[in-house]
Design a protein around this motif. Structure first.
Motif, short mmCIF file in Angstrom:
data_model
loop_
_atom_site.label_atom_id
_atom_site.label_comp_id
_atom_site.label_asym_id
_atom_site.label_seq_id
_atom_site.Cartn_x
_atom_site.Cartn_y
_atom_site.Cartn_z
N SER A 168 0.88 -1.18 0.00
CA SER A 168 0.00 0.00 0.00
C SER A 168 0.91 1.22 0.00
N PRO A 169 0.37 2.41 -0.30
CA PRO A 169 1.21 3.61 -0.23
C PRO A 169 1.89 3.76 1.13
N LEU A 170 1.15 3.42 2.21
CA LEU A 170 1.69 3.58 3.55
C LEU A 170 2.85 2.62 3.81
N LYS A 219 0.71 7.47 -4.56
CA LYS A 219 -0.74 7.66 -4.63
C LYS A 219 -1.25 7.34 -6.04
N GLN A 220 -0.51 7.79 -7.05
CA GLN A 220 -0.92 7.54 -8.43
C GLN A 220 -0.80 6.06 -8.79
N SER A 221 0.22 5.40 -8.25
CA SER A 221 0.43 3.97 -8.53
C SER A 221 -0.73 3.12 -8.04
N PHE A 222 -1.39 3.59 -6.98
CA PHE A 222 -2.48 2.82 -6.38
C PHE A 222 -3.86 3.41 -6.69
N THR A 223 -3.91 4.30 -7.68
CA THR A 223 -5.17 4.97 -8.00
C THR A 223 -6.27 3.99 -8.40
N GLN A 224 -5.96 3.12 -9.34
CA GLN A 224 -6.94 2.13 -9.82
C GLN A 224 -6.36 0.73 -9.66
N LYS A 225 -6.97 -0.03 -8.78
CA LYS A 225 -6.43 -1.33 -8.39
C LYS A 225 -6.34 -2.32 -9.55
N ARG A 226 -7.22 -2.22 -10.51
CA ARG A 226 -7.24 -3.20 -11.59
C ARG A 226 -6.22 -2.90 -12.69
N LYS A 227 -5.63 -1.72 -12.64
CA LYS A 227 -4.67 -1.33 -13.68
C LYS A 227 -3.24 -1.72 -13.30
N THR A 228 -2.39 -1.88 -14.29
CA THR A 228 -0.97 -2.13 -14.05
C THR A 228 -0.31 -0.83 -13.60
N ILE A 229 0.89 -0.96 -13.05
CA ILE A 229 1.61 0.23 -12.60
C ILE A 229 1.91 1.16 -13.78
N TYR A 230 2.14 0.58 -14.95
CA TYR A 230 2.39 1.41 -16.15
C TYR A 230 1.17 2.27 -16.48
N ASN A 231 -0.02 1.67 -16.49
CA ASN A 231 -1.23 2.41 -16.84
C ASN A 231 -1.58 3.47 -15.80
N ASP A 255 1.32 -5.27 -11.13
CA ASP A 255 0.16 -4.61 -10.50
C ASP A 255 0.33 -4.64 -9.00
N GLN A 256 -0.71 -4.21 -8.27
CA GLN A 256 -0.61 -4.09 -6.84
C GLN A 256 -0.54 -5.42 -6.10
N LYS A 257 -0.92 -6.49 -6.77
CA LYS A 257 -0.90 -7.80 -6.13
C LYS A 257 0.48 -8.41 -6.10
#
Length: 258
Positions: A168-170, A219-231, A255-257
């Motif tokens: 997570s960001p934290l 914060k931007q990296s975790f904006t949309q959970k279903r998207k890859t870090i690139y997107n 991705d975040q997983k």
């Protein structure tokens, strides 16, 4: 008053001043002296340490911290506690209580001030569950020269923040400046009123200053959970996104997983 955390002393103060815990401030009063003393033991503070306490309540933890620390400065948002703390901490000459919302404090300047007199400055708090993440993020990103953070949080939160597989960001903010550990589990039965869940002491030992540029990226990296870090990041770095991720050795499809 000595040994505020004893149940009989806590109840005496609450009844005398007609104090009731409020959900607004996420209040739960510790009523076990042994537990409070063990919490202080987790901090490893000494007379060369200034402690910043967030939300002293009726002073149960503040009192025990004062016996070990050189100075304790407490930030309390609930002005109903002025008379209570004036009585409970009357004998603690090295405790200073400031009635102010901690999230409005210029932490960097406060720590700078106390570093002139004390070798170490650490933060200790029994954090309200509903605002735990906000307060931790505020501390971590303040760029204040804090040596360590020791906070009581919901057990599940402490487990997540100390789990290397949880992202997570934290957790990345913590990882970027130091290390974290779960130092102590605390039963919900040592509080009045008792919360619905158990708690834990989360410690963060800080080794370097936080880079403020990291916040926006995380914060931007975790904006949309279903998207890859690139997107997620291409809105920040546009056509340079692929190049930057490749230079950092980060998989574009990550991705975040994972």
């Amino acid at each position: 008053m000595k040994d505020i955390a004893k149940k009989s002393n806590t109840m005496y103060l609450l009844e005398k001043y007609n104090m009731k815990a409020t959900k607004k401030f996420g209040q739960n009063f510790l009523i076990d002296l042994n537990v409070v003393q063990k919490i202080v033991g987790c901090t490893q503070i000494d007379k060369q340490t200034c402690v910043i306490e967030i939300g002293p309540g009726i002073g149960s933890l503040s009192e025990q911290l004062s016996y070990q620390a050189g100075h304790v400065v407490c930030y309390e948002i609930d002005t109903r506690l002025k008379d209570v703390l004036a009585e409970s901490l009357a004998d603690c000459d090295n405790v200073e209580v400031i009635f102010q919302d901690f999230l409005t404090v210029d932490l960097k300047e406060v720590v700078k001030k106390y570093k002139q007199e004390y070798q170490r400055v650490c933060i200790v708090a029994n954090l309200p569950y509903y605002i735990t993440s906000d307060i931790l993020e505020y501390i971590l990103t303040s760029e204040a020269m804090i040596d360590s953070i020791h906070v009581m949080v919901q057990k599940e939160v402490a487990l997540k923040l100390t789990d290397v597989s949880y992202h997570s960001p934290l957790t990345f903010m913590i990882e970027s400046i130091g290390t974290s550990s779960l130092d102590m589990l605390i039963s919900k039965n040592v509080f009045s009123p008792a919360p619905r869940v158990d708690s834990a002491i989360l410690s963060i030992h800080i080794q370097k200053t936080y880079n403020p540029n990291l916040t926006k990226i995380l914060k931007q990296s975790f904006t949309q959970k279903r998207k890859t870090i690139y997107n997620n990041l291409k809105t920040l770095f546009l056509e340079d996104t692929e190049k930057i991720l490749n230079e950092c050795g980060i998989d574009l499809k990550k991705d975040q997983k994972n």
